[in-house]
Scaffold this active site. Structure first.
Site, PDB file in Angstrom:
ATOM      1  N   ARG A  15       0.863  -1.204   0.000  1.00  0.00           N
ATOM      2  CA  ARG A  15       0.000   0.000   0.000  1.00  0.00           C
ATOM      3  C   ARG A  15       0.896   1.250   0.000  1.00  0.00           C
ATOM      4  NH1 ARG A  15      -1.397  -0.497   6.445  1.00  0.00           N
ATOM      5  NH2 ARG A  15       0.330   0.837   7.093  1.00  0.00           N
ATOM      6  N   ASP A  59       8.989  -9.815   6.287  1.00  0.00           N
ATOM      7  CA  ASP A  59       9.185  -8.734   7.257  1.00  0.00           C
ATOM      8  C   ASP A  59      10.653  -8.343   7.153  1.00  0.00           C
ATOM      9  OD1 ASP A  59       9.770  -7.232   9.508  1.00  0.00           O
ATOM     10  OD2 ASP A  59       8.576  -8.469  10.874  1.00  0.00           O
ATOM     11  N   VAL A  60      10.942  -7.106   6.774  1.00  0.00           N
ATOM     12  CA  VAL A  60      12.347  -6.723   6.530  1.00  0.00           C
ATOM     13  C   VAL A  60      13.181  -6.722   7.812  1.00  0.00           C
ATOM     14  CG1 VAL A  60      11.824  -5.356   4.460  1.00  0.00           C
ATOM     15  CG2 VAL A  60      11.939  -4.214   6.696  1.00  0.00           C
ATOM     16  N   SER A 139      13.432  10.588   4.689  1.00  0.00           N
ATOM     17  CA  SER A 139      12.376  11.521   5.117  1.00  0.00           C
ATOM     18  C   SER A 139      12.968  12.868   5.526  1.00  0.00           C
ATOM     19  CB  SER A 139      11.633  10.938   6.330  1.00  0.00           C
ATOM     20  OG  SER A 139      10.721  11.876   6.854  1.00  0.00           O
ATOM     21  N   TYR A 152      12.197   7.842  14.679  1.00  0.00           N
ATOM     22  CA  TYR A 152      11.891   7.881  13.244  1.00  0.00           C
ATOM     23  C   TYR A 152      12.936   8.733  12.509  1.00  0.00           C
ATOM     24  CZ  TYR A 152       9.296   8.568   8.903  1.00  0.00           C
ATOM     25  OH  TYR A 152       8.936   8.601   7.582  1.00  0.00           O
ATOM     26  N   LYS A 156      15.923   7.524   9.789  1.00  0.00           N
ATOM     27  CA  LYS A 156      15.982   8.024   8.408  1.00  0.00           C
ATOM     28  C   LYS A 156      17.299   8.751   8.137  1.00  0.00           C
ATOM     29  CE  LYS A 156      11.958   6.527   7.002  1.00  0.00           C
ATOM     30  NZ  LYS A 156      11.835   5.543   5.916  1.00  0.00           N
TER      31      LYS A 156
END
Ligand SMILES: NC(=O)c1ccc[n+]([C@@H]2O[C@H](COP(=O)([O-])OP(=O)(O)OC[C@H]3O[C@@H](n4cnc5c(N)ncnc54)[C@H](O)[C@@H]3O)[C@@H](O)[C@H]2O)c1
Length: 264
Positions: A15, A59-60, A139, A152, A156
């Protein structure tokens, strides 16, 4: 057809942004492995893309899954030319509040997972002897100090510098490694992280005054995965409506806005 006959693995492509990338690659002539930890949704997405796509659940963050993913992808499609490390999760958590377990889960998926996939993909590309392309989805949260972007943002930023390191290490094998830093996109991850206050703040801070669309990220991924980008490596392409570039922004009126003090 910029990716005619190429084989691409796009992680987290059931998705959101990953799906848009898988669809765009298929439109450009690639055969695509739609891989995601949600196997049912990956099956559905691959079915909707059509004959160019196959689904493989992985699942990575799980090394066994990642090994099986690349073995099956190479067995089924014969080779691997392109890897997009897109699978990722986010959370808005202050440094003062984040629990170690959550910190480690985010780093494990967003950073360690991308490293594992890149390592196995690059080994295959080197064995094939025909080069390859790796594209990492990073990101703005890894480039700026955003409130609540603790694990997060750190994951990144780590992936962004790993992009440069891999670009240097893999260059002699004809493999380019680049990153795309999307601005805010209203996907499931976006909905989970963006309160109405976040949305307002983005509208104030982004020169284009809007969220991006998954297709706008996919267009950049097609470029970086194609031979149009043959001399581009170690680069992060921001697709962010000008967010990174922006400094002082206000409705400047030369008639009214006079400097407070001028030097004589
Ligand atoms: N949406 C945004 O505003 C935004 C902005 C910048 C960067 N990104 C990055 O773009 C990428 C895609 O995010 P999205 O917004 O499309 O999110 P999304 O939640 O819509 O899609 C993420 C997909 O990754 C899969 N996934 C999550 N963990 C996985 C794992 N361990 N192994 C395999 N698959 C896994 C999910 O099942 C899902 O299908 C992420 O890396 C995200 O950090 C998103």
């Amino acid at each position: 057809m910029k990716l005619q006959d190429k084989v691409a693995v796009v992680t987290g492509s059931a998705r959101g942004i990953g799906r848009a990338i898988a669809e765009a690659f298929a439109r450009e002539g690639a055969r695509v492995v739609v891989t995601d930890r949600d196997g049912d949704e990956a099956d559905r997405t691959a079915g909707e893309i059509g004959a160019a796509a196959v689904a493989i659940r992985a699942d990575v963050a799980n090394p066994q899954d990642v090994r099986a993913l690349f073995d099956r992808a190479a067995e089924t499609l014969g080779r691997i030319d392109i890897l997009v490390n897109n699978a990722g999760i986010g959370a808005t958590r202050l440094v003062l509040d984040i629990e170690l377990e959550e910190w480690e889960r985010i780093i494990r998926i967003n950073l360690t997972g991308a490293m594992l996939c890149s390592q196995l993909a690059a080994r295959r590309m080197i064995a094939q002897g025909t080069g390859g392309k790796i594209v990492n989805i990073v990101s703005l949260s890894g480039q700026k100090g955003g409130v609540g972007r603790s694990a997060y943002g750190a994951s990144k930023a780590g992936l962004e510098v790993l992009t440069k390191i891999m670009a240097v290490e893999f260059a002699e094998h004809g493999i380019t490694v680049n990153a795309i830093a999307p601005g805010p996109i209203m996907t499931e991850t976006g909905k989970g992280m963006h309160t109405p206050e976040t949305v307002d703040a983005y509208h104030r801070l982004i020169p284009q005054r809007r969220y991006g669309e998954p297709a706008e990220i996919a267009a950049a991924a097609v470029f970086l995965a194609s031979d149009d980008a043959s001399y581009v490596t170690g680069h992060t392409l921001n697709v962010d409506g000008g967010f990174l570039a922006a400094g002082l922004m206000f409705p400047f009126d030369p008639a009214k806005d006079k400097p407070i003090r001028t030097s004589s």
